[in-house]
Design a protein around this motif. Structure first.
Motif, short mmCIF file in Angstrom:
data_model
loop_
_atom_site.label_atom_id
_atom_site.label_comp_id
_atom_site.label_asym_id
_atom_site.label_seq_id
_atom_site.Cartn_x
_atom_site.Cartn_y
_atom_site.Cartn_z
N HIS A 258 103.00 0.79 22.16
CA HIS A 258 103.06 1.58 23.49
C HIS A 258 102.86 0.50 24.62
CE1 HIS A 258 102.28 5.11 21.01
NE2 HIS A 258 102.87 5.82 21.93
N GLY A 259 102.69 -0.77 24.53
CA GLY A 259 102.53 -1.80 25.39
C GLY A 259 101.22 -1.61 26.37
N PHE A 260 100.05 -1.25 25.62
CA PHE A 260 98.72 -1.20 26.02
C PHE A 260 98.29 -2.32 25.64
CE2 PHE A 260 99.33 3.49 25.32
CZ PHE A 260 100.07 3.84 26.29
N GLY A 261 97.69 -3.27 26.53
CA GLY A 261 97.02 -4.75 26.37
C GLY A 261 95.55 -4.71 26.48
N GLY A 262 94.94 -5.61 25.49
CA GLY A 262 93.49 -5.50 25.76
C GLY A 262 92.83 -5.94 24.36
N ILE A 263 93.55 -5.39 23.05
CA ILE A 263 93.13 -5.46 21.61
C ILE A 263 94.20 -6.23 20.92
CG2 ILE A 263 91.30 -3.44 21.98
CD1 ILE A 263 93.44 -2.00 20.47
N GLU A 264 95.27 -6.64 21.16
CA GLU A 264 96.02 -7.56 20.74
C GLU A 264 95.39 -8.61 19.63
OE1 GLU A 264 96.23 -8.59 24.75
OE2 GLU A 264 96.49 -6.87 23.65
N PHE B 118 85.76 -1.40 25.78
CA PHE B 118 85.18 -0.35 25.39
C PHE B 118 84.62 0.45 26.57
CE2 PHE B 118 81.43 2.15 24.37
CZ PHE B 118 81.75 2.49 23.01
N GLN B 119 85.18 1.73 26.50
CA GLN B 119 84.51 2.64 27.49
C GLN B 119 83.56 3.47 27.17
OE1 GLN B 119 87.08 5.99 29.07
NE2 GLN B 119 87.09 4.97 30.93
N SER B 120 83.63 4.23 25.88
CA SER B 120 82.73 5.15 25.42
C SER B 120 82.88 5.36 23.93
CB SER B 120 82.54 6.47 26.33
OG SER B 120 83.73 7.14 26.26
N LYS C 154 68.70 -0.21 17.18
CA LYS C 154 67.39 0.79 17.19
C LYS C 154 67.91 1.91 16.87
CE LYS C 154 65.74 3.43 21.56
NZ LYS C 154 65.68 3.49 22.91
N TYR C 155 69.24 2.51 16.94
CA TYR C 155 69.64 3.78 16.39
C TYR C 155 70.40 3.63 14.89
CZ TYR C 155 68.49 5.69 20.86
OH TYR C 155 68.03 6.16 22.01
N LYS C 156 69.99 2.57 14.04
CA LYS C 156 70.68 2.36 12.82
C LYS C 156 70.41 3.43 11.98
CE LYS C 156 71.21 -0.85 9.00
NZ LYS C 156 70.82 -1.94 8.27
N GLY C 157 71.32 4.27 11.25
CA GLY C 157 71.04 5.08 10.57
C GLY C 157 70.89 6.60 11.15
N ARG C 158 70.74 6.61 12.53
CA ARG C 158 70.72 8.03 13.18
C ARG C 158 71.90 8.53 13.89
NH1 ARG C 158 66.51 9.36 18.26
NH2 ARG C 158 67.45 11.33 18.74
N TYR C 159 72.98 7.70 14.43
CA TYR C 159 74.17 8.24 14.81
C TYR C 159 75.27 8.12 13.88
CZ TYR C 159 71.60 9.46 19.35
OH TYR C 159 70.84 10.05 20.12
N LEU C 160 76.23 8.75 13.87
CA LEU C 160 77.40 8.76 13.29
C LEU C 160 78.51 8.82 14.34
CD1 LEU C 160 77.64 10.81 10.07
CD2 LEU C 160 78.21 8.42 10.38
N ILE C 161 79.38 7.75 14.51
CA ILE C 161 80.36 7.54 15.60
C ILE C 161 81.67 8.35 15.10
CG2 ILE C 161 81.74 6.03 16.68
CD1 ILE C 161 79.71 4.20 16.85
N THR C 162 81.95 9.19 16.03
CA THR C 162 83.21 10.33 15.36
C THR C 162 84.39 9.70 16.25
OG1 THR C 162 82.45 11.70 17.20
CG2 THR C 162 81.41 11.97 14.89
N GLU C 163 84.39 9.02 17.45
CA GLU C 163 85.52 8.75 18.09
C GLU C 163 85.02 7.70 18.97
OE1 GLU C 163 86.63 12.47 19.47
OE2 GLU C 163 86.14 12.03 21.62
N ILE C 164 86.18 6.74 19.27
CA ILE C 164 85.94 5.81 20.48
C ILE C 164 86.83 5.73 21.53
CG2 ILE C 164 84.83 4.29 18.84
CD1 ILE C 164 87.49 2.79 18.87
N ASN C 165 86.57 5.48 22.82
CA ASN C 165 87.53 5.30 23.85
C ASN C 165 87.60 4.12 24.59
OD1 ASN C 165 88.22 8.46 24.49
ND2 ASN C 165 86.16 8.26 24.24
N LEU C 166 88.91 3.51 24.66
CA LEU C 166 89.03 2.00 24.96
C LEU C 166 89.81 2.05 26.22
CD1 LEU C 166 90.30 0.74 21.45
CD2 LEU C 166 87.76 0.67 22.34
#
Length: 338
Positions: A103-109, A137-139, A170-182
């Motif tokens: 899609h021509g989005f730069g930053g993680i190539e 990374f945004q969130s 600190k939060y190892k084993g407590r949170y499960l990441i379900t999605e990321i925003n870049l």
């Protein structure tokens, strides 16, 4: 959603190690996590969160519940300051990179061909060839297994460091990441400062590289140096590149003039762990059913029938060798599941 019993994890880790999970569940939607919480499963079971299994070494069977994140989907939204790409946790990281490049989005190539999933990327703060995930990374959205709610973490919340984050500490084993925003760029602004990239671009006679050019070059470099997990079991770089002080660096340079290093922040240097290991005679060495890769000493491999314990014991010997010769203690990048 069904919790399965006695499941082989051989196809769920890139080392291809045979290990049995006492219980195993696939997460395909957020409601699955809420259902498990309502059933108090997270309170009753020893838990292991599993993505692509590209950063794990199973030394024994797992006598708990493996929670495999298999949520899929990639979308994007154009913003004034760029484009926000949303990737569900179960998406293969390289598929996210390919989507962005297409899609021509730069930053993680520069992060092309890194194994693993999108959901695991912030945990490690993955990085390669002069770029780290934190740079774009945004969130992320994550499920708190302690209280059953979803929480959003922005970049500052994540406490990113070199192959580190709050999810690994600190939060190892407590949170499960379900999605990321870049947050990526709609302009073709590329990072070619890493020497190997520039050399390959010159070899290809590319003077004005696009993000696609960089992605292809990085992929070519990785294929040349690193083994394909589909043909030989491995987890990529097994050890972190050690960070040392100026005093330690000066001591090493005075004794090893050809040492490979990179400046790292103020008054620190990052040493090439692969160089340290190679100088100890480990590159391409086979030990029983395991060994190091012929083109990159930093990569430990399973030659077909290795156990996790064999690979772990090899890593111990490598750590001892580097400590004895250089006075540097290597730290494993791979998570050892004992």
């Amino acid at each position: 959603m069904k919790i399965a019993q006695r499941v082989s994890l051989k196809d769920y880790n890139t080392f291809g190690i045979e290990a049995i999970a006492r219980q195993f569940v696939q997460i395909r939607q957020e409601q699955d996590l809420e259902e498990l919480f309502a059933q108090q499963v997270f309170e009753k079971e020893q838990l292991l969160f599993l993505g692509g299994g590209s950063n794990m070494l199973f030394v024994h069977d797992y006598e708990g519940l493996v929670v495999h994140m298999n949520m899929r989907g990639i979308t994007h939204e154009i913003k004034e300051d760029g484009v926000v790409v949303l990737a569900k946790a179960g998406e293969l990281w390289n598929d996210v990179v390919n989507y962005c490049v297409a899609h021509g989005f730069g930053g993680i190539e520069n992060l092309s061909l890194i194994p693993g999933t999108a959901g695991a990327a912030p945990v490690q703060n993955i990085g390669a060839y002069g770029v780290e995930l934190k740079d774009v990374f945004q969130s992320c959205k994550a499920f708190d297994i302690a209280n059953g709610i979803f929480t959003t973490f922005d970049k500052n919340d994540c406490a990113f460091g070199y192959r580190e984050s709050i999810f690994k500490g600190k939060y190892k084993g407590r949170y499960l990441i379900t999605e990321i925003n870049l947050l990526l760029s709609r302009q073709s602004e590329v990072n070619t400062r890493y020497g190997a990239i520039q050399e390959e671009l010159e070899r290809r006679r590319i003077t004005s590289p696009t993000i696609r050019d960089v992605a292809e070059v990085v992929s070519a470099i990785r294929v040349e140096k690193l083994p394909d997990p589909s043909t030989i079991g491995n987890a990529g770089s097994f050890f972190k590149n050690p960070i040392v002080s100026v005093d330690t660096f000066n001591r090493l340079v005075s004794n090893f003039v050809d040492i490979v290093y990179f400046p790292f922040g103020q008054n620190q240097f990052k040493l090439a762990a692969g160089w340290l290991i190679e100088k100890c005679g480990w590159k391409g060495k086979t030990v029983g059913n395991t060994g190091t890769w012929k083109n990159q000493a930093l990569v430990l491999v399973n030659h077909g029938n290795s156990t996790g314990l064999e690979i772990y014991e090899l890593s111990e010997k490598i750590i001892e060798s580097v400590q004895e010769r250089f006075g540097i203690t290597l730290e494993r990048e791979v998570n050892v599941i004992a």
